[in-house]
Write a protein that holds these residues in place. Structure first.
Motif, mmCIF file in Angstrom:
data_model
loop_
_atom_site.group_PDB
_atom_site.id
_atom_site.type_symbol
_atom_site.label_atom_id
_atom_site.label_comp_id
_atom_site.label_asym_id
_atom_site.label_seq_id
_atom_site.Cartn_x
_atom_site.Cartn_y
_atom_site.Cartn_z
ATOM 1 N N ALA A 25 -5.565 14.440 2.110
ATOM 2 C CA ALA A 25 -4.290 15.142 2.064
ATOM 3 C C ALA A 25 -3.134 14.229 2.450
ATOM 4 C CB ALA A 25 -4.330 16.370 2.982
ATOM 5 N N LEU A 26 -3.332 13.414 3.472
ATOM 6 C CA LEU A 26 -2.255 12.526 3.920
ATOM 7 C C LEU A 26 -1.904 11.510 2.839
ATOM 8 C CD1 LEU A 26 -3.496 12.019 7.568
ATOM 9 C CD2 LEU A 26 -1.298 13.038 6.932
ATOM 10 N N SER A 27 -2.905 10.906 2.236
ATOM 11 C CA SER A 27 -2.664 9.955 1.153
ATOM 12 C C SER A 27 -1.978 10.642 -0.023
ATOM 13 C CB SER A 27 -3.998 9.340 0.707
ATOM 14 O OG SER A 27 -3.846 8.518 -0.423
ATOM 15 N N ALA A 28 -2.369 11.890 -0.289
ATOM 16 C CA ALA A 28 -1.822 12.614 -1.439
ATOM 17 C C ALA A 28 -0.371 13.006 -1.244
ATOM 18 C CB ALA A 28 -2.664 13.863 -1.710
ATOM 19 N N VAL A 29 -0.065 13.604 -0.109
ATOM 20 C CA VAL A 29 1.302 14.092 0.117
ATOM 21 C C VAL A 29 2.284 12.933 0.190
ATOM 22 C CG1 VAL A 29 2.797 15.298 1.750
ATOM 23 C CG2 VAL A 29 0.547 16.241 1.192
#
Length: 298
Positions: free
Chosen positions: A187-191
């Protein structure tokens, strides 16, 4: 072996190319753009020590797996039931089906649709699709698979093709270890749309990751999954081993595709709710990705 890859994205194309390069008869089942490129000149496999085109078959039709002894099921978690129904009429009675998917419950869900066992697999590979018909390997490539009929012999074929393969009767625990890794990174990489190395260099990020891991471990233990505290160090060390990698969730989001976040952080949140275990960090990560997804055109 006769091998079919159902859902030939980055993971499926990488393993399909490795097996075809070793002489196995491989058919990729994927999108028309992939099929066209493979038909025109094979699949380009780009690795640190190899960059060439590999000859294999490709089709958009699930019926193309009718001759396969081995099926690598690589579709997104949200598509498991639909894709399972699509292949069910075409499977050989003696075919061995492996779930090469993120999440911890796909093999069980797939088995329910097929009415026969699907072997769970934990896949550790960093790969991407720079263009249709081109798969680029960024790191690792080892897999852990569950037990089952013919699995040991198939695993030997994988190893001979350069795919390090472990057969384990504790694959559920290994699946949960991979789930925890995904919950901390994806999620962190995506956002932020950044690589793992960039991500962990930002102050505070590893603290958020550690909190997400702690919640995952609490839920796993509530379910009787035997993860130990050493998982946290393993998860937080992933970025050092593949600093240039973007999560699969980040890659999906960049292409405007649905993500698997409901089967990653969302899964931990649902199980935590059922057990009465708070998961506020995983809930926030899940919600941030869902917000980003909501921006896609209807």
């Amino acid at each position: 072996m006769q091998v079919a890859i159902m859902g030939a994205g980055a993971v499926g194309c990488y393993y399909g190319a490795m097996l075809a390069r070793a002489g196995h008869a491989v058919t990729l089942i994927g999108r028309q753009a992939l099929v066209d490129q493979v038909a025109a000149g094979g699949l380009r496999l780009e690795m640190a020590d190899f960059d060439d085109r590999v000859a294999l078959g490709a089709s958009t039709e699930p019926s193309a797996l009718a001759d396969a002894e081995v099926v690598l099921f690589c579709v997104k978690s949200s598509d498991t039931e639909a894709a399972g129904e699509a292949i069910r009429p075409h499977l050989r009675p003696d075919a061995t089906i492996f779930s090469f998917q993120n999440g911890v419950d796909n093999a069980t869900r797939l088995s329910g649709v097929l009415g026969r066992p699907a072997v769970p697999a934990v896949v550790y590979v960093a790969a991407g699709i720079p263009a249709p018909g081109h798969v680029k390997h960024h790191g690792r490539g080892d897999i852990v698979v569950g037990t089952g009929d013919r699995v040991e012999a198939i695993a030997a074929g994988f190893r001979a093709a350069g795919i390090p393969t472990t057969v384990s009767d504790a694959v559920e625990t290994v699946l949960w270890g991979k789930l925890v890794t995904n919950c901390a990174h994806n999620a962190l990489s995506a956002v932020a749309q950044v690589s793992y190395g960039h991500m962990v260099a930002v102050p505070g990020v590893t603290d958020v990751m550690a909190d997400a891991v702690d919640e995952c471990l609490a839920v796993a233990r509530g379910l009787g999954i035997g993860l130990d505290d050493g998982v946290k160090a393993m998860v937080l060390g992933v970025a050092a081993s593949m600093p240039g990698q973007y999560s699969s969730t980040a890659q999906d989001m960049a292409r405007g595709k649905p993500t698997e976040i409901d089967h990653l952080n969302g899964y931990v949140v649902r199980k935590g709710q059922a057990l009465g275990i708070p998961t506020p960090v995983n809930r926030a990560l899940w919600a941030m990705v869902k917000l980003q997804e909501s921006r896609r055109p209807a």
